[in-house]
Design a protein around this motif. Structure first.
Motif, PDB file in Angstrom:
ATOM      1  N   GLY A  63       0.778  -1.095  -0.073  1.00  0.00           N
ATOM      2  CA  GLY A  63      -0.163  -0.028  -0.002  1.00  0.00           C
ATOM      3  C   GLY A  63       0.796   1.221   0.004  1.00  0.00           C
ATOM      4  O   GLY A  63       2.120   1.097  -0.420  1.00  0.00           O
ATOM      5  N   PRO A  64       0.243   2.494   0.214  1.00  0.00           N
ATOM      6  CA  PRO A  64       0.931   3.596   0.176  1.00  0.00           C
ATOM      7  C   PRO A  64       2.172   3.851   1.361  1.00  0.00           C
ATOM      8  O   PRO A  64       2.975   4.450   1.019  1.00  0.00           O
ATOM      9  N   GLY A  65       2.182   3.097   2.528  1.00  0.00           N
ATOM     10  CA  GLY A  65       3.142   3.111   3.489  1.00  0.00           C
ATOM     11  C   GLY A  65       3.892   2.034   3.434  1.00  0.00           C
ATOM     12  O   GLY A  65       4.630   1.712   4.320  1.00  0.00           O
ATOM     13  N   SER A  66       4.035   1.362   2.333  1.00  0.00           N
ATOM     14  CA  SER A  66       4.984  -0.021   2.116  1.00  0.00           C
ATOM     15  C   SER A  66       6.190   0.310   2.373  1.00  0.00           C
ATOM     16  O   SER A  66       7.209  -0.329   2.970  1.00  0.00           O
ATOM     17  N   LEU A  67       6.855   1.656   2.057  1.00  0.00           N
ATOM     18  CA  LEU A  67       8.158   2.216   2.456  1.00  0.00           C
ATOM     19  C   LEU A  67       8.436   2.059   3.931  1.00  0.00           C
ATOM     20  O   LEU A  67       9.552   1.618   4.255  1.00  0.00           O
ATOM     21  N   PHE A  68       7.593   2.594   4.631  1.00  0.00           N
ATOM     22  CA  PHE A  68       7.729   2.663   6.194  1.00  0.00           C
ATOM     23  C   PHE A  68       7.924   1.138   6.717  1.00  0.00           C
ATOM     24  O   PHE A  68       8.661   0.812   7.621  1.00  0.00           O
ATOM     25  N   TRP A  69       6.904   0.450   6.012  1.00  0.00           N
ATOM     26  CA  TRP A  69       6.806  -0.993   6.626  1.00  0.00           C
ATOM     27  C   TRP A  69       8.153  -1.683   6.340  1.00  0.00           C
ATOM     28  O   TRP A  69       8.787  -2.594   7.186  1.00  0.00           O
ATOM     29  N   LEU A  70       8.886  -1.476   5.028  1.00  0.00           N
ATOM     30  CA  LEU A  70       9.763  -2.276   4.512  1.00  0.00           C
ATOM     31  C   LEU A  70      11.047  -1.619   5.345  1.00  0.00           C
ATOM     32  O   LEU A  70      11.994  -2.277   5.893  1.00  0.00           O
ATOM     33  N   ALA A  71      11.110  -0.296   5.918  1.00  0.00           N
ATOM     34  CA  ALA A  71      12.270   0.286   6.669  1.00  0.00           C
ATOM     35  C   ALA A  71      11.856  -0.537   8.157  1.00  0.00           C
ATOM     36  O   ALA A  71      13.220  -0.921   8.742  1.00  0.00           O
ATOM     37  N   GLY A  72      11.005  -0.848   8.538  1.00  0.00           N
ATOM     38  CA  GLY A  72      10.870  -1.150   9.983  1.00  0.00           C
ATOM     39  C   GLY A  72      11.190  -2.985   9.877  1.00  0.00           C
ATOM     40  O   GLY A  72      11.661  -3.192  10.763  1.00  0.00           O
ATOM     41  N   LEU A  73      10.847  -3.480   8.786  1.00  0.00           N
ATOM     42  CA  LEU A  73      11.452  -4.938   8.630  1.00  0.00           C
ATOM     43  C   LEU A  73      12.954  -4.902   8.498  1.00  0.00           C
ATOM     44  O   LEU A  73      13.698  -5.694   9.149  1.00  0.00           O
ATOM     45  N   VAL A  74      13.448  -4.041   7.796  1.00  0.00           N
ATOM     46  CA  VAL A  74      14.915  -3.813   7.737  1.00  0.00           C
ATOM     47  C   VAL A  74      15.526  -3.727   9.096  1.00  0.00           C
ATOM     48  O   VAL A  74      16.412  -4.511   9.382  1.00  0.00           O
ATOM     49  N   ALA A  75      15.125  -2.863   9.916  1.00  0.00           N
ATOM     50  CA  ALA A  75      15.625  -2.556  11.281  1.00  0.00           C
ATOM     51  C   ALA A  75      15.294  -3.696  11.995  1.00  0.00           C
ATOM     52  O   ALA A  75      16.549  -4.107  12.752  1.00  0.00           O
ATOM     53  N   ALA A  76      14.334  -4.402  11.989  1.00  0.00           N
ATOM     54  CA  ALA A  76      14.201  -5.740  12.871  1.00  0.00           C
ATOM     55  C   ALA A  76      15.239  -6.682  12.393  1.00  0.00           C
ATOM     56  O   ALA A  76      15.763  -7.534  13.248  1.00  0.00           O
ATOM     57  N   LEU A  77      15.196  -6.884  11.134  1.00  0.00           N
ATOM     58  CA  LEU A  77      15.929  -7.892  10.630  1.00  0.00           C
ATOM     59  C   LEU A  77      17.661  -7.757  11.071  1.00  0.00           C
ATOM     60  O   LEU A  77      18.275  -8.573  11.272  1.00  0.00           O
ATOM     61  N   VAL A  78      18.049  -6.150  10.858  1.00  0.00           N
ATOM     62  CA  VAL A  78      19.396  -5.949  11.203  1.00  0.00           C
ATOM     63  C   VAL A  78      19.687  -6.437  12.708  1.00  0.00           C
ATOM     64  O   VAL A  78      20.993  -6.972  13.045  1.00  0.00           O
ATOM     65  N   TYR A  79      18.747  -6.046  13.493  1.00  0.00           N
ATOM     66  CA  TYR A  79      19.033  -6.509  14.902  1.00  0.00           C
ATOM     67  C   TYR A  79      19.355  -7.866  15.102  1.00  0.00           C
ATOM     68  O   TYR A  79      19.920  -8.550  15.834  1.00  0.00           O
ATOM     69  N   LEU A  80      18.213  -8.699  14.501  1.00  0.00           N
ATOM     70  CA  LEU A  80      18.181 -10.285  14.755  1.00  0.00           C
ATOM     71  C   LEU A  80      19.254 -10.901  13.921  1.00  0.00           C
ATOM     72  O   LEU A  80      19.819 -11.711  14.444  1.00  0.00           O
ATOM     73  N   VAL A  81      19.741 -10.384  12.985  1.00  0.00           N
ATOM     74  CA  VAL A  81      20.930 -11.150  12.011  1.00  0.00           C
ATOM     75  C   VAL A  81      22.335 -10.580  12.732  1.00  0.00           C
ATOM     76  O   VAL A  81      23.286 -11.370  12.659  1.00  0.00           O
ATOM     77  N   ASP A  82      22.419  -9.168  12.998  1.00  0.00           N
ATOM     78  CA  ASP A  82      23.650  -8.747  13.378  1.00  0.00           C
ATOM     79  C   ASP A  82      23.862  -8.491  14.870  1.00  0.00           C
ATOM     80  O   ASP A  82      24.930  -8.797  15.625  1.00  0.00           O
TER      81      ASP A  82
END
Length: 97
Positions: A63-82
């Motif tokens: 949807g229109p906020g998908s960029l914010f959703w994707l940024a949130g996912l990247v933040a969570a994945l950086v924490y989980l992976v690194d």
């Protein structure tokens, strides 16, 4: 069309669950473990993972906020992976070279 909506909802909520896990893990870790692992401080990572979780809950994956959703996912994945593996290694004693 119904199958596509189910897939999008599964992706959206799986990302939110990953964000929730990252936030709770960041919350439960000792503050000194972050500096020992040479990562940012505990409040910074709680803010990053909390904001990421909020973005994934508030905005849609598709949807229109998908960029914010994707940024949130990247933040969570950086924490989980690194960050998470380094914290676990520091708190268990790590390897002695």
């Amino acid at each position: 069309m119904l199958v596509a909506m189910w897939i999008v909802n599964i992706i959206r909520w799986a990302g939110a669950l990953a964000g929730l896990f990252a936030f709770v893990h960041a919350l439960l870790q000792r503050a000194d473990a972050y500096s020992a692992a040479d990562r940012k401080t505990k409040p910074v990572w709680m803010g990053i993972t909390g904001a990421g979780l909020a973005a994934m809950v508030l905005f849609d994956f598709f949807g229109p906020g998908s960029l914010f959703w994707l940024a949130g996912l990247v933040a969570a994945l950086v924490y989980l992976v690194d960050v998470r593996p380094k914290l676990i290694e520091v708190q268990r004693g790590g390897r002695n070279w």
